[in-house]
Design a protein around this motif. Structure first.
Motif, mmCIF file in Angstrom:
data_model
loop_
_atom_site.group_PDB
_atom_site.id
_atom_site.type_symbol
_atom_site.label_atom_id
_atom_site.label_comp_id
_atom_site.label_asym_id
_atom_site.label_seq_id
_atom_site.Cartn_x
_atom_site.Cartn_y
_atom_site.Cartn_z
ATOM 1 N N VAL A 1 -11.461 -6.081 6.257
ATOM 2 C CA VAL A 1 -10.047 -5.937 6.599
ATOM 3 C C VAL A 1 -9.219 -6.686 5.564
ATOM 4 O O VAL A 1 -9.760 -7.545 4.869
ATOM 5 N N PRO A 2 -7.969 -6.381 5.406
ATOM 6 C CA PRO A 2 -7.242 -5.334 6.114
ATOM 7 C C PRO A 2 -7.524 -3.950 5.526
ATOM 8 O O PRO A 2 -7.940 -3.829 4.378
ATOM 9 N N LYS A 3 -7.288 -2.951 6.344
ATOM 10 C CA LYS A 3 -7.265 -1.555 5.918
ATOM 11 C C LYS A 3 -5.857 -1.079 6.239
ATOM 12 O O LYS A 3 -5.428 -1.138 7.393
ATOM 13 N N ILE A 4 -5.135 -0.618 5.236
ATOM 14 C CA ILE A 4 -3.744 -0.219 5.420
ATOM 15 C C ILE A 4 -3.657 1.287 5.212
ATOM 16 O O ILE A 4 -3.907 1.789 4.112
ATOM 17 N N VAL A 5 -3.309 2.007 6.274
ATOM 18 C CA VAL A 5 -3.226 3.462 6.246
ATOM 19 C C VAL A 5 -1.778 3.852 5.993
ATOM 20 O O VAL A 5 -0.884 3.487 6.758
ATOM 21 N N ILE A 6 -1.568 4.602 4.896
ATOM 22 C CA ILE A 6 -0.234 5.080 4.536
ATOM 23 C C ILE A 6 -0.391 6.531 4.095
ATOM 24 O O ILE A 6 -0.997 6.800 3.061
ATOM 25 N N GLY A 7 0.161 7.450 4.878
ATOM 26 C CA GLY A 7 -0.013 8.871 4.547
ATOM 27 C C GLY A 7 -1.487 9.219 4.590
ATOM 28 O O GLY A 7 -2.182 8.891 5.539
ATOM 29 N N ASN A 8 -1.976 9.868 3.530
ATOM 30 C CA ASN A 8 -3.406 10.214 3.481
ATOM 31 C C ASN A 8 -4.200 9.230 2.621
ATOM 32 O O ASN A 8 -5.285 9.533 2.165
ATOM 33 N N LYS A 9 -3.648 8.046 2.415
ATOM 34 C CA LYS A 9 -4.293 6.999 1.624
ATOM 35 C C LYS A 9 -4.614 5.803 2.510
ATOM 36 O O LYS A 9 -3.885 5.483 3.438
ATOM 37 N N ILE A 10 -5.706 5.155 2.176
ATOM 38 C CA ILE A 10 -6.077 3.921 2.867
ATOM 39 C C ILE A 10 -6.332 2.859 1.804
ATOM 40 O O ILE A 10 -7.172 3.051 0.919
ATOM 41 N N ILE A 11 -5.595 1.776 1.885
ATOM 42 C CA ILE A 11 -5.773 0.664 0.954
ATOM 43 C C ILE A 11 -6.821 -0.263 1.552
ATOM 44 O O ILE A 11 -6.710 -0.701 2.690
ATOM 45 N N ASN A 12 -7.830 -0.536 0.764
ATOM 46 C CA ASN A 12 -8.961 -1.358 1.180
ATOM 47 C C ASN A 12 -8.711 -2.790 0.723
ATOM 48 O O ASN A 12 -8.881 -3.113 -0.438
ATOM 49 N N GLY A 13 -8.281 -3.659 1.633
ATOM 50 C CA GLY A 13 -7.951 -5.031 1.272
ATOM 51 C C GLY A 13 -6.469 -5.173 0.992
ATOM 52 O O GLY A 13 -5.699 -4.224 1.119
ATOM 53 N N PHE A 14 -6.064 -6.357 0.606
ATOM 54 C CA PHE A 14 -4.660 -6.598 0.267
ATOM 55 C C PHE A 14 -4.515 -6.715 -1.235
ATOM 56 O O PHE A 14 -5.050 -7.624 -1.858
ATOM 57 N N ASN A 15 -3.804 -5.755 -1.808
ATOM 58 C CA ASN A 15 -3.498 -5.730 -3.224
ATOM 59 C C ASN A 15 -2.015 -5.391 -3.300
ATOM 60 O O ASN A 15 -1.625 -4.244 -3.081
ATOM 61 N N GLU A 16 -1.185 -6.389 -3.579
ATOM 62 C CA GLU A 16 0.264 -6.220 -3.500
ATOM 63 C C GLU A 16 0.789 -5.108 -4.399
ATOM 64 O O GLU A 16 1.610 -4.298 -3.964
ATOM 65 N N SER A 17 0.326 -5.033 -5.636
ATOM 66 C CA SER A 17 0.847 -3.994 -6.535
ATOM 67 C C SER A 17 0.414 -2.603 -6.080
ATOM 68 O O SER A 17 1.208 -1.663 -6.124
ATOM 69 N N LEU A 18 -0.823 -2.466 -5.616
ATOM 70 C CA LEU A 18 -1.280 -1.172 -5.109
ATOM 71 C C LEU A 18 -0.508 -0.797 -3.851
ATOM 72 O O LEU A 18 -0.080 0.353 -3.700
ATOM 73 N N LEU A 19 -0.291 -1.748 -2.964
ATOM 74 C CA LEU A 19 0.472 -1.502 -1.750
ATOM 75 C C LEU A 19 1.889 -1.055 -2.094
ATOM 76 O O LEU A 19 2.395 -0.079 -1.522
ATOM 77 N N SER A 20 2.519 -1.721 -3.052
ATOM 78 C CA SER A 20 3.866 -1.330 -3.489
ATOM 79 C C SER A 20 3.882 0.087 -4.032
ATOM 80 O O SER A 20 4.781 0.880 -3.719
ATOM 81 N N ASN A 21 2.890 0.423 -4.857
ATOM 82 C CA ASN A 21 2.825 1.761 -5.437
ATOM 83 C C ASN A 21 2.663 2.847 -4.378
ATOM 84 O O ASN A 21 3.316 3.882 -4.435
ATOM 85 N N VAL A 22 1.761 2.605 -3.431
ATOM 86 C CA VAL A 22 1.518 3.615 -2.388
ATOM 87 C C VAL A 22 2.748 3.739 -1.484
ATOM 88 O O VAL A 22 3.152 4.856 -1.140
ATOM 89 N N LEU A 23 3.356 2.623 -1.116
ATOM 90 C CA LEU A 23 4.579 2.686 -0.298
ATOM 91 C C LEU A 23 5.688 3.428 -1.036
ATOM 92 O O LEU A 23 6.400 4.246 -0.441
ATOM 93 N N SER A 24 5.837 3.155 -2.329
ATOM 94 C CA SER A 24 6.863 3.852 -3.135
ATOM 95 C C SER A 24 6.577 5.344 -3.224
ATOM 96 O O SER A 24 7.509 6.157 -3.130
ATOM 97 N N SER A 25 5.315 5.709 -3.382
ATOM 98 C CA SER A 25 4.968 7.123 -3.496
ATOM 99 C C SER A 25 5.243 7.882 -2.192
ATOM 100 O O SER A 25 5.418 9.093 -2.199
ATOM 101 N N GLN A 26 5.313 7.160 -1.071
ATOM 102 C CA GLN A 26 5.613 7.777 0.229
ATOM 103 C C GLN A 26 7.088 7.571 0.606
ATOM 104 O O GLN A 26 7.472 7.794 1.764
ATOM 105 N N ASP A 27 7.900 7.100 -0.356
ATOM 106 C CA ASP A 27 9.322 6.819 -0.143
ATOM 107 C C ASP A 27 9.569 5.843 1.015
ATOM 108 O O ASP A 27 10.507 5.988 1.784
ATOM 109 N N LEU A 28 8.704 4.855 1.110
ATOM 110 C CA LEU A 28 8.850 3.845 2.140
ATOM 111 C C LEU A 28 9.344 2.504 1.592
ATOM 112 O O LEU A 28 9.674 1.609 2.348
ATOM 113 N N LEU A 29 9.382 2.378 0.289
ATOM 114 C CA LEU A 29 9.780 1.122 -0.341
ATOM 115 C C LEU A 29 10.893 1.374 -1.314
ATOM 116 O O LEU A 29 10.919 2.306 -2.049
#
Length: 135
Positions: free
Chosen positions: A107-135
């Motif tokens: 953990v953590p597993k962060i589900v955003i759209g059809n992507k799942i982030i494995n662990g906490f990686n701030e830059s990856l989380l920012s990128n995925v959130l931005s790609s889903q227009d959430l950030l």
């Protein structure tokens, strides 16, 4: 005298070569095993079951004791991202089934759209959130 000294030198050199080869094989095997067991940072899969009956676009699987879960939740809160937290140690069979469907432990597993982030990686989380227009 020369033969004895030469014999000792050859024996010592043989031991050094054997030990070096053993260390090389051991280090190589550990590196290979670590590489084989390495989990992907980003998993793409059908996440529809995770969103069944949920309005939020972000779901995070956590435990109460995980420091990276706390960092991920704090990041989402600091960026005004609504999320649903699912504690995998809550005893809920449904949460455990969904968590296990991801296929990778931890953990953590962060589900955003059809992507799942494995662990906490701030830059990856920012990128995925931005790609889903959430950030």
């Amino acid at each position: 005298m020369k033969n004895t000294l030469l014999h000792k030198a050859k024996t010592l050199l043989s031991y050094i070569l054997i030990i070096s080869a053993g260390l090389g094989i051991g280090i190589g095997a550990k590196y290979g095993l670590d590489l084989y067991n390495q989990q992907p940072n980003l998993i793409s899969q059908n996440t529809n079951p995770h969103y069944k009956g949920v309005d939020s676009k972000v779901i995070i699987y956590t435990t109460q004791w995980c420091p990276y879960c706390k960092k991920a939740k704090q990041y989402l809160t600091d960026n005004s991202i609504d999320y649903i937290e699912r504690d995998i140690e809550s005893g809920s069979e449904e949460i455990n089934r969904l968590y296990k469907s991801i296929g990778y432990p931890g953990v953590p597993k962060i589900v955003i759209g059809n992507k799942i982030i494995n662990g906490f990686n701030e830059s990856l989380l920012s990128n995925v959130l931005s790609s889903q227009d959430l950030l």
